[in-house]
Scaffold this active site. Sequence first.
Site, PDB file in Angstrom:
ATOM      1  N   ARG A   1      49.288  28.916 -20.349  1.00 29.98           N
ATOM      2  CA  ARG A   1      48.496  29.026 -21.302  1.00 29.98           C
ATOM      3  C   ARG A   1      47.881  30.319 -21.564  1.00 29.98           C
ATOM      4  O   ARG A   1      47.519  30.899 -22.649  1.00 29.98           O
ATOM      5  CB  ARG A   1      47.400  27.976 -21.260  1.00 29.98           C
ATOM      6  CG  ARG A   1      47.909  26.278 -21.675  1.00 29.98           C
ATOM      7  CD  ARG A   1      47.248  25.345 -21.267  1.00 29.98           C
ATOM      8  NE  ARG A   1      47.079  25.275 -19.753  1.00 29.98           N
ATOM      9  CZ  ARG A   1      46.001  24.764 -19.035  1.00 29.98           C
ATOM     10  NH1 ARG A   1      45.133  24.765 -19.633  1.00 29.98           N
ATOM     11  NH2 ARG A   1      46.217  24.557 -17.956  1.00 29.98           N
TER      12      ARG A   1
ATOM     13  N   HIS B   1      44.297  18.554 -12.555  1.00 33.84           N
ATOM     14  CA  HIS B   1      44.575  19.806 -13.394  1.00 33.84           C
ATOM     15  C   HIS B   1      45.546  19.373 -14.520  1.00 33.84           C
ATOM     16  O   HIS B   1      46.256  18.504 -14.376  1.00 33.84           O
ATOM     17  CB  HIS B   1      45.547  20.579 -12.373  1.00 33.84           C
ATOM     18  CG  HIS B   1      45.860  22.103 -12.903  1.00 33.84           C
ATOM     19  ND1 HIS B   1      46.746  22.315 -14.032  1.00 33.84           N
ATOM     20  CD2 HIS B   1      45.661  23.490 -12.652  1.00 33.84           C
ATOM     21  CE1 HIS B   1      47.002  23.576 -14.383  1.00 33.84           C
ATOM     22  NE2 HIS B   1      46.095  24.105 -13.305  1.00 33.84           N
TER      23      HIS B   1
END
Lengths: 604, 247
Positions: free
Chosen positions: A257, A237
């Site tokens: 994000r 990740h």
Amino acid sequence: MTERFKTHEYDVLIIGAGGAGLRAAIEASSTGASVGVVCKSLLGKAHTVMAEGGMAASMGNVDDRDNWKVHFADTMRGGQYLNNCEMAEIHAREAGERVLELEAWGALFDRTKEGKILQRNFGGHKYPRLAHVGDRTGLEMIRTLQDHGIHQGIDFHMEVTVTNLLKDGDRVVAAFGYEREKGRFMLYKAKAIVIATGGIGRAFKVTSNSWEYTGDGHALAYDAGADLIDMEFVQFHPTGMVWPPSVRGILVTEGVRGEGGILTNSEGKRFMFEDVPPLYVSSTADNEEEGWKYVTGDKEANRPPELLTRDHVARKIVKEVKAGRGSPHGGAFLNIAWIKEHIKDSETHIKKKLPSMYHQFMELAEVDITKDPMEVGPTTHYVMGGIRVNAESQMSTVKGLFACGECAAGLHGANRLGGNSLSDLLVFGKRAGEFASKFASECEYGNIGTNEVNALVTESLLPVDRTEGENPYKIQEDLQETMQDLAGISRCDEELKTAIVRIGEYAVRSTTAYAPGNREYNPGWHTALDLHNLLVVSEALCYSAMQRTESRGGHFRSDFPEKTEEGSTYNTVVRRKNDGSMEVERVPVIPQSDEMRAIIEEYK
Amino acid sequence: MGQVTFKIWRGEGDEGHFEEYQTEVSEGMVVLDAIHAIQSDDASDLAVRWNCKAGKCGSCSAEINGMPKLMCMTRLSSLDLDNPIIIEPMKAFPLMKDLVTDVSWNYEAKKSIKPFKPCKPDAPDGTWRMQQEDVERAQEFRKCIECYLCQNVCHVLRDHHDHAEYIGPAFLVKTAAFEMHPLDEENRTLDLKDEQGIGYCNITKCCTKVCPEHITITDNAIIPLKERVVDEFYDPLKKLFRIFKPK
């Protein structure tokens, strides 16, 4: 010979009580089967609670252009077309139904203005698709399943670890393990067994996974003769915490994000605008303004490059760090505070949208994310590879043995899209429960010799029976170092070979592991017993990674940095040979039907 | 930051004592890191529960210098490192070993709460419509990570051991989560009064103070539930109606 263990019998035994295991248990139980669930921790503590962003389902509540075909095409593109396309289709078709079912069981998702389930943007998904609850969707999911499940007549065996599967002929008929509290041994006879044990993150030093994720289900299936597939594909990740050292690896949700967070380097540059992969150029914003429009719901805008797939973002961060443009502690800056340029009361907005991220950074790193950027870097998060299963039934290549959730493989191909995991748990958890129950209804309990089980008891006790030997924690740490350094985000043939040699050495050392103290809640003993599983998955990972001489998705080879045409034609399979050694084989990718191919083409 | 001394409870059941350990600590470490270091170097059989190490699973509850906390969210820099740091298991539950307690009673207590029972779907597509503000009211309670720190400090459970009569703040929060769910139509007030002992709570708010999720347990969950019980069973007008209601 007297029995040194306690026996339980179930039509269906589920190993693991995360989202997949619980969903499987609920389904199996609903068909009338007697169901036992064994879990390594307390009920409700499995890693599903850590899932933050949401569950992907093409309900089209926010953008009505969405449908299962687009979700299917997105999943295939994200997986670089190595996915089991039948699983990808089933998943995309059934995810919405599973989400609504969760709502009927009490889950409370965030809402749209019309009062429907709200869906958010996530990397690799063309439309806003993730049903969510702030940034604690996993907790909502596991609690809903748990609270529903405890009233379905299911037996839960908490803090029990399964160490062996037993077979009668070619069929799996029982699971053997120990309970933590007193160190008592347990035998679970079952007509069908579902493995739902999650991932392998503990094979690496920097990981978002807890102590439980030692690849137990992968190793149990492998030892029982089942195929593992795609084991070279591990998802790192892109955004784990990097500072302070003690929190390194803890996940920072992609939701940051999704809500407009941007990645910058030490020069303040938004480096994600460079090197956009060809498959995504046409759907990615090439300027900051368009990116912002996208996260605020402009349907005509393309997504910002921060929302490209996880494998790509992770490698981009590593590249910046290697070029000397990293953050002070070797990561990149993830900045959500900047949205104050666009939103008036951005502080309240951020706290509301990302409450647990605010909390996590405030308490663990003393960073106020509404004011300052976070420092982030890649962390071992998820394994796409796992037990090879039939798409419809989730049965492995061994009779009576089923798998679902992270420990099963196929849906995600070379790279998993965020949000596709929670929906995977529900869709295939349900199917595994359904088909395991069906299988159980068509057979009887198998035969198991008491001596065979007593021998397992003796073997399991070796680490506590020894009077001297090596500290199992040290063996685990050495293995984690090796995997991190030699088989992590960037790999090459020479390093993988070295890793395999070292894994062999650790395997020898593990036979001398010594756990002082008695059998009662002794973590040293448990760590010693978990070593075998970690070694099996590490070896499988390295052999599979050597086999794939190209770079694709979660697998990057510094000696073969490009994607090859041939690489898209096969999956890597690992299995145990009769002599106990590991066999690696390439098998052809499951062919796409004409209809599927047309859909993929249409939504490219 | 140097060497720090930890006094950790070691023992099983009623037997136990504090054991001293020294470990090297560094910037940013939390108590759970120190426990892991001690486990790895000096005491491999030191029993402790943990999972996520990010304050999300509620496994690593303990008493640190007498304060009930999650070990994974307690930074060493927030403690006085010149004196030994005292780490003990929760007190409201029987000890299994070292820092691990037998919390199985909590699972039984939770099971006594009637499950979620939704009303009929109200939208033409067979699903429900809910407004965000209605959802948020119950969402606060659904943040609960079941760490049982609130149970641990509740004097009804900790000092009076009335586990058989009172389900404790954690499960009043759970009940509130169901009761305030916009779709739920189960009635749990009789159970709250008779089986689950809501009357035992005398609003000292100790539970609210220790909640790592900052759920306003007493004000937002327990008091509204108490009001429901009062409205239903102790309202003088309603009582009159009940007396004269034709049988």
